[in-house]
Scaffold this active site. Structure first.
Site, PDB file in Angstrom:
ATOM      1  N   CYS A 122      37.679  31.052  32.001  1.00 13.56           N
ATOM      2  CA  CYS A 122      36.705  31.956  32.632  1.00 13.56           C
ATOM      3  C   CYS A 122      35.525  32.272  31.728  1.00 13.56           C
ATOM      4  CB  CYS A 122      37.388  33.238  33.093  1.00 13.56           C
ATOM      5  SG  CYS A 122      38.755  32.922  34.201  1.00 13.56           S
ATOM      6  N   HIS A 255      32.064  38.402  33.865  1.00  8.40           N
ATOM      7  CA  HIS A 255      32.968  37.550  34.638  1.00  8.40           C
ATOM      8  C   HIS A 255      33.563  38.384  35.769  1.00  8.40           C
ATOM      9  CE1 HIS A 255      36.116  35.019  35.938  1.00  8.40           C
ATOM     10  NE2 HIS A 255      37.073  35.655  35.298  1.00  8.40           N
ATOM     11  N   ASN A 285      37.902  35.737  42.086  1.00  6.43           N
ATOM     12  CA  ASN A 285      37.678  35.248  40.719  1.00  6.43           C
ATOM     13  C   ASN A 285      37.516  33.719  40.772  1.00  6.43           C
ATOM     14  OD1 ASN A 285      37.948  34.341  38.091  1.00  6.43           O
ATOM     15  ND2 ASN A 285      39.692  35.661  37.588  1.00  6.43           N
TER      16      ASN A 285
HETATM   17  O1  UT7 Z   1      40.013  35.432  34.979  1.00  7.56           O
HETATM   18  C1  UT7 Z   1      40.454  35.831  33.716  1.00  7.56           C
HETATM   19  C2  UT7 Z   1      40.516  37.260  33.629  1.00  7.56           C
HETATM   20  N1  UT7 Z   1      41.576  37.776  34.492  1.00  7.56           N
HETATM   21  C3  UT7 Z   1      41.665  39.053  34.667  1.00  7.56           C
HETATM   22  O2  UT7 Z   1      40.817  39.751  34.163  1.00  7.56           O
HETATM   23  C4  UT7 Z   1      42.832  39.649  35.407  1.00  7.56           C
HETATM   24  C5  UT7 Z   1      43.263  40.871  34.682  1.00  7.56           C
HETATM   25  N2  UT7 Z   1      44.352  41.580  35.326  1.00  7.56           N
HETATM   26  C6  UT7 Z   1      44.201  42.232  36.497  1.00  7.56           C
HETATM   27  O3  UT7 Z   1      43.150  42.189  37.105  1.00  7.56           O
HETATM   28  C7  UT7 Z   1      45.355  43.064  36.990  1.00  7.56           C
HETATM   29  O4  UT7 Z   1      46.340  43.166  35.994  1.00  7.56           O
HETATM   30  C8  UT7 Z   1      46.013  42.502  38.291  1.00  7.56           C
HETATM   31  C9  UT7 Z   1      45.035  42.679  39.455  1.00  7.56           C
HETATM   32  C10 UT7 Z   1      46.338  41.043  38.114  1.00  7.56           C
HETATM   33  C11 UT7 Z   1      47.272  43.268  38.619  1.00  7.56           C
HETATM   34  O5  UT7 Z   1      47.005  44.644  38.749  1.00  7.56           O
HETATM   35  P1  UT7 Z   1      47.959  45.709  38.024  1.00  7.56           P
HETATM   36  O6  UT7 Z   1      47.428  47.022  38.387  1.00  7.56           O
HETATM   37  O7  UT7 Z   1      47.987  45.328  36.564  1.00  7.56           O
HETATM   38  O8  UT7 Z   1      49.326  45.459  38.751  1.00  7.56           O
HETATM   39  P2  UT7 Z   1      50.744  45.005  38.146  1.00  7.56           P
HETATM   40  O9  UT7 Z   1      50.729  43.581  37.777  1.00  7.56           O
HETATM   41  O10 UT7 Z   1      51.136  46.009  37.092  1.00  7.56           O
HETATM   42  O11 UT7 Z   1      51.681  45.219  39.375  1.00  7.56           O
HETATM   43  C12 UT7 Z   1      51.870  46.526  39.944  1.00  7.56           C
HETATM   44  C13 UT7 Z   1      52.755  46.394  41.159  1.00  7.56           C
HETATM   45  C14 UT7 Z   1      54.034  45.616  40.894  1.00  7.56           C
HETATM   46  O12 UT7 Z   1      55.068  46.213  41.662  1.00  7.56           O
HETATM   47  P3  UT7 Z   1      56.135  47.202  40.974  1.00  7.56           P
HETATM   48  O13 UT7 Z   1      56.781  46.373  39.909  1.00  7.56           O
HETATM   49  O14 UT7 Z   1      55.316  48.328  40.446  1.00  7.56           O
HETATM   50  O15 UT7 Z   1      57.018  47.559  42.113  1.00  7.56           O
HETATM   51  C15 UT7 Z   1      53.730  44.246  41.478  1.00  7.56           C
HETATM   52  O16 UT7 Z   1      54.902  43.587  41.891  1.00  7.56           O
HETATM   53  O17 UT7 Z   1      52.059  45.688  42.196  1.00  7.56           O
HETATM   54  C16 UT7 Z   1      52.881  44.616  42.657  1.00  7.56           C
HETATM   55  N3  UT7 Z   1      52.025  43.528  43.095  1.00  7.56           N
HETATM   56  C17 UT7 Z   1      51.562  43.410  44.352  1.00  7.56           C
HETATM   57  N4  UT7 Z   1      51.769  44.157  45.450  1.00  7.56           N
HETATM   58  C18 UT7 Z   1      51.148  43.783  46.579  1.00  7.56           C
HETATM   59  C19 UT7 Z   1      51.524  42.506  42.355  1.00  7.56           C
HETATM   60  N5  UT7 Z   1      50.748  41.717  43.120  1.00  7.56           N
HETATM   61  C20 UT7 Z   1      50.745  42.270  44.366  1.00  7.56           C
HETATM   62  C21 UT7 Z   1      50.134  41.926  45.581  1.00  7.56           C
HETATM   63  N6  UT7 Z   1      50.360  42.707  46.650  1.00  7.56           N
HETATM   64  N7  UT7 Z   1      49.312  40.851  45.696  1.00  7.56           N
END
Ligand code: UT7
Length: 328
Positions: A122, A255, A285
């Protein structure tokens, strides 16, 4: 002796999106059919993404790259045969080799100039822009085409809801020209290979087989935390190098991965949210394509005008990051 400094100016921008657009509702429906649960609310609240574009079968990164390049050439009033350097930033190349840049060169009918791909995920576009700027300033090129082009839909695991809702396909391009006046005023690139594992496609091709896992894997929280810190420090580095203050930045184009990361960077730099160019809502993204896509949108809708200062910032797999500060 008079030494005339060579600089790099952006002469034109262009972009391309595949016509197939999936709103969050479309994707939620498609994933539900395979038993994967997600929702528009979750995606919007956590990322700011509302839609993305996916290519159809048979369309490759070079196809999107060529479309974006033609728009950029037209905007620059430049013929393809004037191009003397092509760099494509991509992590989803058409082939293992040759480079996607070579395929773009053939499709554009350009001959003889150096062409190569940059692989910095990225951060690829800011890496490619920095390399092209250096080549122009040292006289290796006069008119360069720098493209970010991706078909991430090809490497997504549609059973992993934590990643498949985040990415899209697209391409953005700029034509760069040597000039007496800047242009690109400062660049700053970094990488920290200790974090190779937090965002990767760990598979490879070996002996005619796919070896390992050929799909995108990400530790979202680890990437998130690193991204917020490095974007601020890299922004401050390019500003300090030019003796400028953050409030002299007219447009911040980070980005486009997650609106929360982008807004956090703007807040830390005390930039009002109106100076942030946001396309992650409409494109998702698109990795190396996200910055030139957003740049082209803001140039074409008249936000970015001559005399404006624009800060481009990449961050992603590697772990890589960097900034390019440009006077338009
Ligand atoms: O391109 C390179 C740069 N990339 C980035 O900058 C990405 C950086 N990271 C992010 O943007 C975020 O970490 C994400 C958007 C990927 C994830 O957001 P988060 O707030 O960090 O969520 P998480 O991974 O901590 O997940 C929270 C909850 C989990 O459930 P529990 O364990 O709390 O019950 C996940 O299972 O959200 C759940 N979850 C979803 N729920 C519904 C994860 N993906 C989804 C989904 N729909 N698509």
């Amino acid at each position: 002796m008079t030494v005339t400094a060579r600089h790099t100016r952006i002469a034109g921008t262009g972009s391309a999106l595949p016509p197939r657009r999936l709103s969050n509702a479309d994707l939620v429906r498609q994933l539900a059919a395979d038993g994967i649960e997600t929702s528009d609310e979750w995606i919007v609240e956590r990322t700011g993404i509302r839609a993305r574009h996916f290519v159809d079968a048979g369309v490759n990164a070079s196809d999107l790259a060529v479309q974006a390049a033609r728009h950029a050439l037209e905007a620059a009033g430049c013929a393809a045969e004037d191009i003397d350097l092509i760099i494509v930033a991509t992590s989803t190349p058409d082939m293992v080799f040759p480079s996607t840049a070579a395929i773009v060169q053939r499709k554009l009918g350009v001959q003889g100039c150096p062409v190569f791909d940059v692989q910095a995920v990225c951060s690829g576009f800011v890496y490619a822009l920095t390399v092209a700027d250096a080549m122009i300033r040292t006289g290796s090129a006069d008119t360069a085409l720098v493209i970010g082009a991706e078909v991430f839909s090809r490497i997504l695991d549609f059973k992993d809801r934590g990643t498949c809702v985040l990415f899209g396909d697209g391409a953005g391009a700029v034509v760069l020209r040597a000039s007496d006046t800047p242009g690109i005023v400062a660049t700053d690139l970094h990488a920290d290979g200790r974090h190779v594992d937090i965002l990767c496609v760990p598979g490879t091709v070996s002996g005619g087989q796919i070896l390992g896992d050929p799909l995108l894997r990400m530790d979202g929280q680890a990437v998130f935390k690193l991204a917020v810190g490095v974007l601020e420090s890299s922004a401050r580095t390019v500003l300090e190098r030019t003796g400028r203050r953050p409030d002299q930045v007219d447009w911040l184009i980070p980005h486009q991965a997650n609106i929360r990361i982008m807004q956090a960077t703007a807040r830390k730099l005390k930039l009002p949210p109106e100076r942030l160019v946001v396309t992650v809502d409409a494109h998702g993204n698109t990795s190396a394509a996200s910055i030139p896509l957003a740049l082209d949108v803001a140039v074409r809708d008249g936000r970015i005008r001559e005399g404006h200062t624009v800060l481009l910032q990449g961050v992603g797999g590697g772990f890589t990051w960097g900034s390019v500060l440009i006077d338009f």
